[in-house]
Design a protein around this motif. Structure first.
Motif, short mmCIF file in Angstrom:
data_model
loop_
_atom_site.label_atom_id
_atom_site.label_comp_id
_atom_site.label_asym_id
_atom_site.label_seq_id
_atom_site.Cartn_x
_atom_site.Cartn_y
_atom_site.Cartn_z
N GLU A 130 17.78 -6.29 7.70
CA GLU A 130 19.11 -6.90 7.80
C GLU A 130 19.85 -6.58 9.10
OE1 GLU A 130 21.05 -6.87 3.65
OE2 GLU A 130 19.31 -5.56 3.47
N LYS A 131 19.41 -5.50 9.79
CA LYS A 131 20.10 -5.17 11.04
C LYS A 131 19.16 -5.09 12.25
CE LYS A 131 23.80 -2.70 11.11
NZ LYS A 131 24.72 -1.55 11.11
N ASP A 132 17.91 -5.42 12.03
CA ASP A 132 16.91 -5.44 13.11
C ASP A 132 16.82 -4.11 13.85
OD1 ASP A 132 16.18 -8.04 12.55
OD2 ASP A 132 17.69 -8.88 13.91
N GLU A 133 16.90 -3.01 13.11
CA GLU A 133 16.77 -1.70 13.73
C GLU A 133 15.37 -1.14 13.46
OE1 GLU A 133 20.02 0.90 12.75
OE2 GLU A 133 21.52 -0.64 13.18
N LEU A 134 14.93 -0.28 14.38
CA LEU A 134 13.55 0.22 14.30
C LEU A 134 13.45 1.37 13.29
CD1 LEU A 134 11.33 0.88 17.46
CD2 LEU A 134 10.82 1.68 15.14
N CYS A 135 13.31 0.99 12.03
CA CYS A 135 13.23 1.97 10.96
C CYS A 135 11.77 2.17 10.56
CB CYS A 135 14.05 1.50 9.75
SG CYS A 135 14.11 2.73 8.43
N LEU A 136 11.35 3.42 10.46
CA LEU A 136 9.95 3.72 10.11
C LEU A 136 9.75 3.92 8.61
CD1 LEU A 136 8.93 6.15 13.02
CD2 LEU A 136 8.50 3.69 12.82
N GLY A 137 10.79 3.67 7.83
CA GLY A 137 10.72 3.91 6.38
C GLY A 137 9.48 3.37 5.68
N VAL B 158 3.02 8.22 4.86
CA VAL B 158 2.68 8.14 3.45
C VAL B 158 1.19 7.77 3.34
CG1 VAL B 158 3.25 5.67 3.27
CG2 VAL B 158 3.44 7.13 1.25
N VAL B 159 0.57 8.15 2.24
CA VAL B 159 -0.82 7.77 2.02
C VAL B 159 -0.92 6.24 2.06
CG1 VAL B 159 -2.73 7.82 0.35
CG2 VAL B 159 -1.23 9.81 0.61
N GLU B 160 -1.93 5.74 2.72
CA GLU B 160 -2.16 4.29 2.84
C GLU B 160 -0.99 3.59 3.53
OE1 GLU B 160 -3.36 2.61 -0.87
OE2 GLU B 160 -5.03 3.99 -1.10
N ALA B 161 -0.38 4.25 4.50
CA ALA B 161 0.68 3.59 5.29
C ALA B 161 0.11 2.32 5.93
CB ALA B 161 1.20 4.55 6.36
N ASN B 162 0.81 1.22 5.77
CA ASN B 162 0.34 -0.05 6.35
C ASN B 162 0.89 -0.17 7.77
OD1 ASN B 162 -0.48 -2.61 6.97
ND2 ASN B 162 0.05 -3.48 4.98
N VAL B 163 0.25 0.54 8.68
CA VAL B 163 0.72 0.59 10.06
C VAL B 163 0.65 -0.78 10.71
CG1 VAL B 163 0.36 1.67 12.31
CG2 VAL B 163 -0.01 2.99 10.24
N ALA B 164 -0.41 -1.51 10.44
CA ALA B 164 -0.59 -2.82 11.07
C ALA B 164 0.56 -3.77 10.70
CB ALA B 164 -1.93 -3.42 10.66
N ALA B 165 0.97 -3.76 9.44
CA ALA B 165 2.03 -4.66 9.00
C ALA B 165 3.37 -4.26 9.63
CB ALA B 165 2.14 -4.63 7.47
#
Ligand code: SF4
Ligand code: SF4
Length: 153
Positions: free
Chosen positions: A85-92, A117-124
């Motif tokens: 919603e704010k286009d900020e670079l959040c790594l959550g 986190v386990v199985e972090a979807n880095v590509a997405a």
């Protein structure tokens, strides 16, 4: 903080001519250097997780912590999504939960201090951030801050 800079150049800046004889490596989680039995993530770790671990150990077991990302806690708390919603670079989306989305709850992006986190979807996440016009350099710099294994080399 300097994981995105050349280790050779950093060593030379600090040790000058004797830097070439030094073995230098990026900082990383303890388990990369020695065998550990159990890890409590976070810097600092959550009080509740330290207490849960001690209580479990007293009963001869280990605690089971959630294996979902910060986003899950964030959405459960109905926080505004800083990424969408704010286009900020959040790594959550990539980061281990357990902090109850402490930073997004006060409108600060998740910097990833609890690690992946386990199985972090880095590509997405990477694709989404690039789509939002963040540069690859900026994204990688942020991702490497707490987890140097996330690199683009
Ligand atoms: S603000 Fe960050 S942590 Fe919260 S839902 Fe959005 S991306 Fe996830
Ligand atoms: S940086 Fe992310 S993981 Fe660390 S306390 Fe803030 S929201 Fe939680």
């Amino acid at each position: 903080m300097k994981n995105d800079q050349s280790r050779k150049e950093l060593a030379e800046a600090v040790y000058g001519d004797s830097a070439h004889s030094l073995l230098t490596f990026a900082p990383g989680p303890l388990h990369r250097f020695v065998t550990v039995d159990f890890t409590i993530v976070g810097c600092p770790p959550e009080k509740t997780e330290v207490l849960a671990t001690l209580a479990s150990l007293l009963h001869g077991t280990l605690p089971v912590f959630p294996d979902y990302p910060v986003c899950t806690e964030c959405r459960n708390s109905e926080n505004l999504c800083l990424l969408i919603e704010k286009d900020e670079l959040c790594l959550g989306p990539l980061i281990q939960s357990g902090c109850n989305a402490r930073c997004p709850a006060v409108s600060i992006v998740c910097e990833g201090c609890r690690g992946p986190v386990v199985e972090a979807n880095v590509a997405a996440e990477l694709a989404l951030l690039l789509e939002k016009d963040f540069s690859k350099e900026e994204i990688m710099s942020r991702m490497r801050r707490f987890y140097p294994e996330w690199n683009n080399e």
